[in-house]
Design a protein around this motif. Structure first.
Motif, PDB file in Angstrom:
ATOM      1  N   ARG A 570       0.842  -1.202   0.000  1.00 19.60           N
ATOM      2  CA  ARG A 570       0.000   0.000   0.000  1.00 19.60           C
ATOM      3  C   ARG A 570       0.872   1.246   0.000  1.00 19.60           C
ATOM      4  O   ARG A 570       0.701   2.161   0.780  1.00 19.60           O
ATOM      5  N   SER A 575       1.290   5.141  -5.717  1.00 20.46           N
ATOM      6  CA  SER A 575      -0.102   4.829  -6.063  1.00 20.46           C
ATOM      7  C   SER A 575      -0.585   5.704  -7.186  1.00 20.46           C
ATOM      8  O   SER A 575      -0.105   6.808  -7.401  1.00 20.46           O
ATOM      9  N   PHE A 774      -9.722  -7.585  -0.861  1.00 19.31           N
ATOM     10  CA  PHE A 774      -8.350  -7.150  -1.104  1.00 19.31           C
ATOM     11  C   PHE A 774      -7.407  -8.357  -1.097  1.00 19.31           C
ATOM     12  O   PHE A 774      -6.538  -8.498  -1.975  1.00 19.31           O
ATOM     13  N   ILE A 790     -10.362   0.868   0.429  1.00 19.06           N
ATOM     14  CA  ILE A 790      -9.021   1.462   0.440  1.00 19.06           C
ATOM     15  C   ILE A 790      -9.101   2.944   0.798  1.00 19.06           C
ATOM     16  O   ILE A 790      -8.425   3.419   1.706  1.00 19.06           O
TER      17      ILE A 790
END
Length: 812
Positions: A570, A575, A774, A790
């Motif tokens: 993550r 991202s 996930f 998320i």
């Protein structure tokens, strides 16, 4: 000496001479009248005295030989003025004195006695000679006349000298000065004399001074008059040139309103020359009718003369010539006044607005008609709908509105080009015109959409007419070159008997009913009913379309973002994120996209929304995008920040110029192309495969990436992926959200993921709402995840605020 002076001198001399001669004659006559009796009396007296004295002497001493007697007789002769005595006695004769032949004589007889003793008497004849009385008077007259002549001659000479000095010479000098006055206007008479000539000279000098002053004033006035005349002539010439050059017709009249002058433009405008209309009134030459009322307009010249005021603002008038031709004019008339303000006529200006009127009619026609079909356009159609709804008469008899949308028009356009499409519209216009009544109105509303306003028509009759139009278009076959096409039409029909409906509502209802006809199979008529829930939903979309346009103008949209994170970690630094859109109502409330995007897609507003998103993102966050993209080289991790994804609609991809718009915005705001990822849906890509492929290829060539959104929702075939050079497949969320419990959904997700990886395309799973999903996705090897599990969508400022803080940490 001046001739006038000589003449005066001669005249004065003549007057004096003849005056004195006359006086002399009169004096001589008067004198002779006095002298003649005296001379006659004296003459007689002398004779008598001489006769008495001589008689006495002879009687006393008759001895003629006596010297004494002779001496005494001579004395008597001289004393009495007798020239001679002739005394004869018998034969004896003695003469005392001298006898003149012309002398007069008188005789006396003297008797005497020789002695006292002898009584016998003797006689003596004594003749006395003396000038005759007539001769004497003649001599006197002669002497008098000569004396008077000499006297008056001397007097005349003296008088002439005096007159010459006192009258002639001063007069001659005045004549001389007067004669030279023309050459020497400054010359003046001698006013130093104390006599009448001095007074007269002074008077004349003053008169001359006044005359010279008046002459100077007159010359000055004459000069001014000449200048004024020249200026007036120049002004007249200028006025005539101006009036001849002026574009408007100018007519002047006298106080009776009769034409006195027209300029050349007027002659052309009125259709006759000045000579033929001078003295006539304008109403005798042409007729003027009001454009609004079509009534005859009063003569403006007569009116302005009567009211002594300007007459204008009578609107456009139609001027009709005697030959029947006409044109449109605008008039204004003003009174002409003299120096004291009295009206002496009028001036009328006629402005030819015929061409402007024709142009206005053309522009009005063009503004209200479609140039391709010559039907009225949407604007005029809306006006007629409004008039019908406002008319209580029309509401009483019923009317209906039809909204027509051709069903296969795009195929003709795409296959044969716009020229063929235009010809199709013209032919269909002709066909539809054969069905509608004379009281109805057919309009082209835009593109392949038409409108029909049926007046005085019940709902049943309107439905019948609409069905006839559907059948007509269905049976119509359009041929172009070697191709032939079947055309259909979907019609939405709205009865206009509802008093609560306005023009916008009526068109909205007809549009919605037309789309309902399309949704129910096309080629049919759908009649609007106020309680139809499906139509109400569609009407809601139409309302949203209006609100979307207002929001675009008022900048009432907001950018949100939602992260797309790698399932392997993550790591927020690497991202992705997707840019999302929210609306803001007029009260500041956030509106979700599902409320307005369907309406935007239906009413073709998506390209405008996509442009707003791109322009706003680049304009306000261009620096942040560049910084976000450059963070990897400062972090030391070697990882690049994921791109920012922007959704594009199918309408935008198909819009000409949209690709250039993106390229120009990237260049203008210096956005790194690698920092951008554009998303299109699978449905849009498949429906516009050629356009989508070219669009993707052009943007990838400059460095942008692409994602295929909602992949799997169509599932028509995977083969088209070979033609779409995309970088990401976003697996449709309808499969992802239930994959933990539904094996088929799980299999679908696995299949898409495997196909994507097999083609070298990264996969992104949507709708990741919890840790179970996930974990399952991570186990399958899906690359990225996106969803509420998320992060929820948030205002875009949060994205770049986080990026800024991370950048500061890395730089530190």
């Amino acid at each position: 000496m001046n001739t006038s002076a000589i003449n005066l001198h001669t005249k004065i001399t003549g007057i004096v001479f003849w005056g004195l001669a006359l006086i002399g004659i009169i004096a001589c006559v008067v004198l002779m009248q006095i002298v003649e009796p005296v001379v006659t009396e004296r003459y007689n007296k002398h004779f008598y005295e001489a006769s008495v004295r001589s008689e006495f002497l002879l009687q006393t001493n008759p001895d003629l030989s006596s010297e004494r007697l002779r001496a005494e007789l001579d004395f008597v002769r001289k004393d009495t003025g007798v020239d001679a005595f002739e005394i004869s006695s018998g034969m004896d004769i003695i003469v005392i004195g001298k006898i003149h032949p012309e002398a007069g004589s008188r005789s006396i007889l003297i008797q005497y006695a020789n002695n006292e003793a002898s009584p016998e008497n003797h006689e003596l004849v004594v003749v006395m000679y003396q000038p005759s009385a007539a001769d004497t008077l003649a001599n006197i007259r002669k002497n008098v006349i000569m004396g008077m002549a000499a006297l008056f001659f001397l007097f005349g000479m003296v008088l002439q000298k005096i007159l010459r000095r006192m009258l002639t010479n001063p007069y001659a000098r005045m004549i001389k000065i007067a004669s030279g006055f023309i050459d020497n206007p400054d010359g003046r008479f001698d006013d130093s004399r104390g006599d009448e000539f001095g007074f007269l000279a002074s008077f004349i000098n003053k008169a001359l001074d006044d005359l010279v002053a008046k002459q100077h004033e007159l010359e000055s006035a004459l000069t001014r008059a000449v200048d004024s005349e020249r200026a007036l002539f120049a002004e007249k010439e200028h006025a005539e040139v101006t009036l001849s050059s002026i574009a408007d017709a100018v007519v002047t009249t006298d106080e009776n309103g009769e034409i006195a002058y027209v300029n050349p433009v007027s002659e052309a405008l009125l259709g006759c020359d000045l000579a033929s209309i001078r003295g006539k009134r304008l109403s005798d030459v042409v007729d003027l009718f009001s454009e609004e009322t079509d009534l005859l307009v009063d003569d403006s010249c007569i009116e302005c003369i009567r009211t002594n005021s300007i007459v204008r603002d009578q609107g456009t008038q139609r001027l009709v010539r005697r030959d029947g031709t006409y044109l449109e004019v605008q008039t204004s008339a003003a009174p002409l006044r003299d120096g004291i303000g009295e009206v002496i006529g009028a001036v009328l200006v006629l402005h030819d607005v015929h061409e402007a009127h024709v142009l206005a009619r053309q522009l009005s026609y063009q503004a209200s008609h479609d140039p391709l079909t010559n039907l009225i356009n949407r604007r005029e159609f809306e006006n007629q709908i409004h008039d019908v709804l406002e008319s209580s008469t029309m509401r009483g008899i019923g009317c209906a509105l039809c909204y027509l949308d051709l069903d296969q028009f795009k195929i003709v356009n795409d296959t044969c080009g716009h020229i063929a499409g235009d010809e199709l519209l013209r032919q269909l216009t002709h066909q539809l015109s054969t069905i509608i009544r004379d009281t109805d109105t057919l309009a082209r509303l835009g593109g392949d959409e038409f409108g029909v306003l049926l007046r005085g028509c019940s709902t049943a009759d309107a439905t019948r007419i609409a069905d006839s139009m559907c059948q007509l278009v269905k049976e119509f076959r359009f041929a172009w070159e070697d191709k032939s096409f079947d055309i259909g039409v979907s019609i939405g029909l709205v009865p206009l008997h509802e008093t609560t409906m306005d023009m916008v509502g009526a068109l909205s209802a007809a549009d919605v009913a037309c789309y309902a006809a399309k949704d129910h199979g096309r080629g049919r008529v759908y009649v609007y009913e106020s309680n139809d829930m499906e139509l109400e939903r569609r009407r809601g979309e139409l309302v949203w379309a209006t609100q979307i346009s207002d929001a675009l103008q008022e900048d009432r949209f907001r950018l949100y973002f939602q992260p797309i994170v790698p399932l392997s970690s993550r790591d927020t630094l690497s991202s992705h994120c997707e840019i999302l859109l929210r609306g803001v109502d007029k009260n500041g409330k956030i509106i979700p996209p599902g409320a307005f995007l369907p309406a935007a897609e239906r009413y073709k507003l998506m390209p405008a929304i996509d442009r707003w998103v791109i322009n706003t993102l680049f304009l306000h966050y261009g620096d942040d995008i560049r910084n976000r993209h450059a963070k990897a080289r400062f972090s030391g991790t070697g990882k690049h920040t994921g791109p920012i994804s922007v959704n594009l609609s199918g309408a935008s991809i198909n819009e000409a110029g949209f690709l250039d718009f993106i390229r120009k915005k990237i260049e203008k705001f210096n956005i790194p192309p690698a920092a951008l990822c554009f998303e299109i849906t699978e449905t849009v890509a498949v429906a516009n495969l050629v356009e989508a492929s070219e669009f993707i290829h052009d943007l990838k060539r400059i460095g942008c990436s692409f994602a295929l959104d909602d992949f799997g929702s169509g599932m028509s075939s995977f083969s088209y992926l070979k033609n779409l050079d995309v970088d990401y497949l976003k697996i449709d969320g309808s499969y992802v959200k239930d994959l933990v419990h539904d094996p088929i959904d799980r299999a679908m997700v696995e299949a898409v993921n495997q196909i994507g990886h097999a083609m070298g395309i990264a996969t992104i799973a949507e709708y990741v709402e919890d840790e179970a999903i996930f974990g399952a996705l991570s186990a399958m090897g899906v690359d990225y995840a996106q969803g509420y599990g998320i992060a929820r969508p948030a205002p875009i400022d949060g994205l770049f605020a986080k990026d800024r803080s991370q950048t500061i940490e890395v730089l530190a």
